[in-house]
Structures are given as structure tokens and as C-alpha cells.
Design a protein around this motif. Structure first.
Motif, PDB file in Angstrom:
ATOM      1  N   LEU A  71       0.844  -1.195   0.000  1.00 27.26           N
ATOM      2  CA  LEU A  71       0.000   0.000   0.000  1.00 27.26           C
ATOM      3  C   LEU A  71       0.882   1.249   0.000  1.00 27.26           C
ATOM      4  CD1 LEU A  71      -2.984   0.911   0.175  1.00 27.26           C
ATOM      5  CD2 LEU A  71      -2.647   1.105   2.649  1.00 27.26           C
ATOM      6  N   GLY A  72       0.575   2.188  -0.892  1.00 27.10           N
ATOM      7  CA  GLY A  72       1.324   3.443  -0.962  1.00 27.10           C
ATOM      8  C   GLY A  72       2.525   3.401  -1.884  1.00 27.10           C
ATOM      9  N   TYR A  73       2.811   2.255  -2.482  1.00 23.58           N
ATOM     10  CA  TYR A  73       3.946   2.108  -3.394  1.00 23.58           C
ATOM     11  C   TYR A  73       3.442   1.640  -4.754  1.00 23.58           C
ATOM     12  CZ  TYR A  73       7.052   2.561   0.593  1.00 23.58           C
ATOM     13  OH  TYR A  73       7.715   3.039   1.686  1.00 23.58           O
ATOM     14  N   PRO A  74       4.127   2.036  -5.844  1.00 20.87           N
ATOM     15  CA  PRO A  74       3.728   1.549  -7.166  1.00 20.87           C
ATOM     16  C   PRO A  74       3.777   0.023  -7.216  1.00 20.87           C
ATOM     17  CG  PRO A  74       5.299   3.336  -7.381  1.00 20.87           C
ATOM     18  CD  PRO A  74       5.254   2.965  -5.919  1.00 20.87           C
ATOM     19  N   LEU A  75       2.876  -0.545  -8.009  1.00 22.20           N
ATOM     20  CA  LEU A  75       2.829  -1.989  -8.194  1.00 22.20           C
ATOM     21  C   LEU A  75       3.369  -2.298  -9.586  1.00 22.20           C
ATOM     22  CD1 LEU A  75       2.018  -4.842  -7.305  1.00 22.20           C
ATOM     23  CD2 LEU A  75      -0.246  -4.397  -8.287  1.00 22.20           C
ATOM     24  N   ALA A  76       4.535  -2.925  -9.634  1.00 19.26           N
ATOM     25  CA  ALA A  76       5.136  -3.339 -10.902  1.00 19.26           C
ATOM     26  C   ALA A  76       4.958  -4.842 -11.023  1.00 19.26           C
ATOM     27  CB  ALA A  76       6.620  -2.973 -10.938  1.00 19.26           C
ATOM     28  N   VAL A  77       4.313  -5.251 -12.115  1.00 22.64           N
ATOM     29  CA  VAL A  77       4.063  -6.678 -12.329  1.00 22.64           C
ATOM     30  C   VAL A  77       4.797  -7.139 -13.582  1.00 22.64           C
ATOM     31  CG1 VAL A  77       1.829  -6.528 -11.158  1.00 22.64           C
ATOM     32  CG2 VAL A  77       1.915  -6.352 -13.650  1.00 22.64           C
ATOM     33  N   ASP A  78       5.033  -8.446 -13.646  1.00 17.93           N
ATOM     34  CA  ASP A  78       5.746  -9.045 -14.774  1.00 17.93           C
ATOM     35  C   ASP A  78       4.787  -9.829 -15.648  1.00 17.93           C
ATOM     36  OD1 ASP A  78       8.276  -8.206 -13.758  1.00 17.93           O
ATOM     37  OD2 ASP A  78       8.265  -9.912 -12.378  1.00 17.93           O
ATOM     38  N   ASN A  79       5.183 -10.009 -16.902  1.00 18.85           N
ATOM     39  CA  ASN A  79       4.456 -10.859 -17.854  1.00 18.85           C
ATOM     40  C   ASN A  79       2.953 -10.599 -17.843  1.00 18.85           C
ATOM     41  OD1 ASN A  79       6.876 -12.148 -18.628  1.00 18.85           O
ATOM     42  ND2 ASN A  79       6.792 -13.359 -16.762  1.00 18.85           N
ATOM     43  N   PHE A  80       2.608  -9.344 -18.019  1.00 19.67           N
ATOM     44  CA  PHE A  80       1.212  -8.908 -18.055  1.00 19.67           C
ATOM     45  C   PHE A  80       0.611  -9.334 -19.398  1.00 19.67           C
ATOM     46  CE2 PHE A  80      -1.801  -5.288 -18.935  1.00 19.67           C
ATOM     47  CZ  PHE A  80      -2.763  -5.667 -18.011  1.00 19.67           C
ATOM     48  N   VAL A  81      -0.382 -10.214 -19.345  1.00 21.04           N
ATOM     49  CA  VAL A  81      -1.036 -10.695 -20.566  1.00 21.04           C
ATOM     50  C   VAL A  81      -2.354  -9.949 -20.696  1.00 21.04           C
ATOM     51  CG1 VAL A  81      -1.978 -12.669 -21.817  1.00 21.04           C
ATOM     52  CG2 VAL A  81       0.049 -12.959 -20.359  1.00 21.04           C
ATOM     53  N   HIS A  82      -2.440  -9.125 -21.742  1.00 24.15           N
ATOM     54  CA  HIS A  82      -3.588  -8.245 -21.978  1.00 24.15           C
ATOM     55  C   HIS A  82      -3.959  -8.345 -23.452  1.00 24.15           C
ATOM     56  CE1 HIS A  82      -6.095  -4.675 -21.717  1.00 24.15           C
ATOM     57  NE2 HIS A  82      -5.412  -4.126 -22.702  1.00 24.15           N
ATOM     58  N   ASP A  83      -5.227  -8.662 -23.737  1.00 23.13           N
ATOM     59  CA  ASP A  83      -5.676  -8.814 -25.132  1.00 23.13           C
ATOM     60  C   ASP A  83      -4.771  -9.779 -25.912  1.00 23.13           C
ATOM     61  OD1 ASP A  83      -7.802  -7.104 -24.734  1.00 23.13           O
ATOM     62  OD2 ASP A  83      -6.753  -5.346 -25.526  1.00 23.13           O
ATOM     63  N   SER A  84      -4.406 -10.883 -25.298  1.00 24.57           N
ATOM     64  CA  SER A  84      -3.569 -11.932 -25.904  1.00 24.57           C
ATOM     65  C   SER A  84      -2.145 -11.480 -26.208  1.00 24.57           C
ATOM     66  CB  SER A  84      -4.216 -12.473 -27.184  1.00 24.57           C
ATOM     67  OG  SER A  84      -5.485 -13.012 -26.887  1.00 24.57           O
ATOM     68  N   GLU A  85      -1.740 -10.340 -25.683  1.00 24.68           N
ATOM     69  CA  GLU A  85      -0.371  -9.856 -25.871  1.00 24.68           C
ATOM     70  C   GLU A  85       0.324  -9.846 -24.514  1.00 24.68           C
ATOM     71  OE1 GLU A  85       2.086  -5.820 -27.143  1.00 24.68           O
ATOM     72  OE2 GLU A  85      -0.095  -5.789 -27.101  1.00 24.68           O
ATOM     73  N   THR A  86       1.541 -10.372 -24.476  1.00 24.93           N
ATOM     74  CA  THR A  86       2.321 -10.361 -23.241  1.00 24.93           C
ATOM     75  C   THR A  86       3.231  -9.142 -23.233  1.00 24.93           C
ATOM     76  OG1 THR A  86       2.273 -12.765 -23.102  1.00 24.93           O
ATOM     77  CG2 THR A  86       3.951 -11.635 -21.797  1.00 24.93           C
ATOM     78  N   VAL A  87       3.084  -8.328 -22.204  1.00 22.44           N
ATOM     79  CA  VAL A  87       3.924  -7.149 -22.011  1.00 22.44           C
ATOM     80  C   VAL A  87       4.853  -7.468 -20.838  1.00 22.44           C
ATOM     81  CG1 VAL A  87       3.930  -4.683 -21.484  1.00 22.44           C
ATOM     82  CG2 VAL A  87       2.043  -5.668 -22.808  1.00 22.44           C
ATOM     83  N   PRO A  88       6.169  -7.282 -21.000  1.00 20.31           N
ATOM     84  CA  PRO A  88       7.090  -7.691 -19.937  1.00 20.31           C
ATOM     85  C   PRO A  88       6.811  -7.022 -18.589  1.00 20.31           C
ATOM     86  CG  PRO A  88       8.304  -7.152 -21.936  1.00 20.31           C
ATOM     87  CD  PRO A  88       6.881  -6.765 -22.176  1.00 20.31           C
ATOM     88  N   ARG A  89       6.416  -5.748 -18.591  1.00 22.11           N
ATOM     89  CA  ARG A  89       6.172  -5.018 -17.345  1.00 22.11           C
ATOM     90  C   ARG A  89       4.934  -4.149 -17.477  1.00 22.11           C
ATOM     91  NH1 ARG A  89       9.659  -7.805 -16.720  1.00 22.11           N
ATOM     92  NH2 ARG A  89      11.691  -7.680 -15.801  1.00 22.11           N
ATOM     93  N   TYR A  90       4.205  -4.035 -16.395  1.00 26.65           N
ATOM     94  CA  TYR A  90       3.065  -3.122 -16.292  1.00 26.65           C
ATOM     95  C   TYR A  90       3.136  -2.527 -14.900  1.00 26.65           C
ATOM     96  CZ  TYR A  90      -1.869  -1.608 -16.038  1.00 26.65           C
ATOM     97  OH  TYR A  90      -3.026  -0.874 -15.900  1.00 26.65           O
ATOM     98  N   VAL A  91       3.042  -1.210 -14.798  1.00 24.82           N
ATOM     99  CA  VAL A  91       3.158  -0.536 -13.508  1.00 24.82           C
ATOM    100  C   VAL A  91       1.864   0.207 -13.223  1.00 24.82           C
ATOM    101  CG1 VAL A  91       4.461   1.108 -12.114  1.00 24.82           C
ATOM    102  CG2 VAL A  91       5.646  -0.287 -13.819  1.00 24.82           C
ATOM    103  N   MET A  92       1.341   0.000 -12.035  1.00 25.56           N
ATOM    104  CA  MET A  92       0.120   0.657 -11.583  1.00 25.56           C
ATOM    105  C   MET A  92       0.470   1.608 -10.437  1.00 25.56           C
ATOM    106  SD  MET A  92      -2.058  -2.850 -11.608  1.00 25.56           S
ATOM    107  CE  MET A  92      -0.674  -3.952 -11.892  1.00 25.56           C
ATOM    108  N   GLY A  93      -0.165   2.775 -10.426  1.00 28.07           N
ATOM    109  CA  GLY A  93       0.080   3.737  -9.361  1.00 28.07           C
ATOM    110  C   GLY A  93       1.470   4.332  -9.419  1.00 28.07           C
ATOM    111  N   THR A  94       1.910   4.710 -10.614  1.00 23.29           N
ATOM    112  CA  THR A  94       3.293   5.156 -10.789  1.00 23.29           C
ATOM    113  C   THR A  94       3.656   6.362  -9.928  1.00 23.29           C
ATOM    114  OG1 THR A  94       2.635   6.441 -12.719  1.00 23.29           O
ATOM    115  CG2 THR A  94       3.558   4.252 -13.135  1.00 23.29           C
ATOM    116  N   ASP A  95       2.742   7.299  -9.709  1.00 24.92           N
ATOM    117  CA  ASP A  95       3.068   8.505  -8.943  1.00 24.92           C
ATOM    118  C   ASP A  95       2.721   8.403  -7.462  1.00 24.92           C
ATOM    119  OD1 ASP A  95       4.074   9.771 -11.177  1.00 24.92           O
ATOM    120  OD2 ASP A  95       2.155  10.677 -11.688  1.00 24.92           O
ATOM    121  N   HIS A  96       1.619   7.770  -7.119  1.00 19.48           N
ATOM    122  CA  HIS A  96       1.158   7.761  -5.730  1.00 19.48           C
ATOM    123  C   HIS A  96       1.025   6.365  -5.143  1.00 19.48           C
ATOM    124  CE1 HIS A  96      -0.148  11.637  -7.396  1.00 19.48           C
ATOM    125  NE2 HIS A  96       0.286  12.077  -6.237  1.00 19.48           N
TER     126      HIS A  96
END
Length: 192
Positions: A159-184
Motif C-alpha cells: 500500500l502506498g507504493y507503485p505496483l510493478a508486475v511481470d508478464n502482463f497478458v492483456h488482449d492476448s499480448e504479453t507485455v514484460p512489465r506493467y506498472v500501476m500507481g506510478t506517482d502515488h
């Protein structure tokens, strides 16, 4: 003296130069404009290719002469590279933190099927389900890039820190990294 271009101080100087120029440097013409502006302000010359190397737009040398950093620092409004670095030490906030006494969830504390509700600004909310190992699947989403059925890997939610996840599969495409809450960071973290 040669300085490695991947130092945090060089990254901060790039940002300061772009702020002074009033634009980010994205294409070759931006670097030509910067060359002219540096000459106008400092009456000193830096080659366009040198600037492109410092900004990582050309792969070759991974160091830069101290004299070049002095000129860039003067363009940014400082007496030189040493003065710029001293300024950073004075005004920069702490960019690291010991994380104690915060709400967090570690994957090793979860069982398959456990669900978490996470949220971040401005209005993103998601319910994710633990699938074992480090894998999660989105079950419910609101106002997010993430959609139900998307999957990702993660080791810890804080809580209070950005969430960086690996191997985000979205619309059948794998993205190596996805970050949520980058600023806050995460504003919501709840075990359901």
C-alpha cells in the motif's frame, strides 16, 4: 574525466536540460534545436551525436566527458557539473525507503483462489485472484487498462507504493512489465 551516462545524476541533468529547453528530446530535430540553444546560451558547442548518445538515442560509448556535462550543467543554469551534483544532494528527496509497518501482501502468504482488491489514482479498482506461484488473474476491473481475464506475475503488493508486475497478458499480448500507481502507489489494498 569520463562519466558513465547511466548514472542517476546524468538522468537528472537530462531532465533539467529538457525543462530548460521546454520540451522532451524525442527526434533528431529536437537535438538540433538543443545544439543551437546551448550555443546561444553558453556560447559553447556540443555535437548533436554527443547529445543523442547521452540521451540513449545512439548506441556507442557509454561514457561522456566531464567537459560535456559542465556545458550541459551551465545551460541548465548551474556553474558546472560539480555544482549541479551538489544541488541535487541539497534538494533531492530520499529515493529509497525501508518499508516497515505498512500494509502489504506477499504471495507466499496467499492460497490459490485468494482474492485481493487493489486500487490506484485517479479511480482504478481491480479484484485479482491468486493462481499459485506468483500468478494472478483479474476478476473485476473498473476504469483500468487491466480487464477481466488478464493475467500477471507479482511477488508483493505494498500500500502506498507503485505496483510493478511481470508478464502482463492483456488482449492476448504479453507485455514484460506493467506498472500501476506510478506517482502515488496503490491507494487500496485489501484481502477479500
Amino acid at each position: 574525466m569520463n562519466v558513465h551516462t547511466d548514472l542517476p545524476q546524468v538522468a537528472a541533468l537530462r531532465l533539467e536540460v529538457e525543462r530548460r529547453l521546454g520540451r522532451s528530446l524525442a527526434c533528431r530535430s529536437d537535438f538540433a534545436i538543443l545544439v543551437s540553444e546551448i550555443e546561444r546560451v553558453t556560447r559553447e558547442h556540443i555535437a548533436e551525436n554527443t547529445l543523442r548518445r547521452i540521451w540513449g538515442r545512439m548506441k556507442s560509448y557509454d561514457t561522456v566527458f566531464g567537459r560535456t556535462l559542465d556545458v550541459l550543467s551551465r545551460y541548465a543554469g548551474f556553474d558546472g557539473w560539480d555544482a549541479f551534483c551538489a544541488h541535487l544532494r541539497e534538494v533531492a528527496g530520499t529515493e529509497s525507503d525501508l518499508v516497515r509497518d505498512v500494509r502489504s501482501v506477499r504471495t507466499e502468504d496467499l492460497r490459490v483462489g485468494d482474492r485481493l482488491r487493489i486500487g490506484w489514482l485517479p479511480d482504478r479498482l481491480c479484484v485479482v485472484e491468486f493462481g499459485g506461484g506468483r500468478t494472478f488473474r483479474a476478476v473485476e476491473t473498473e476504469n483500468s487498462t487491466m480487464r477481466p481475464g488478464d493475467t500477471f506475475e507479482c511477488g508483493m503488493f505494498i500500500l502506498g507504493y507503485p505496483l510493478a508486475v511481470d508478464n502482463f497478458v492483456h488482449d492476448s499480448e504479453t507485455v514484460p512489465r506493467y506498472v500501476m500507481g506510478t506517482d502515488h502507489g496503490l491507494t487500496t489494498l485489501e484481502r477479500l
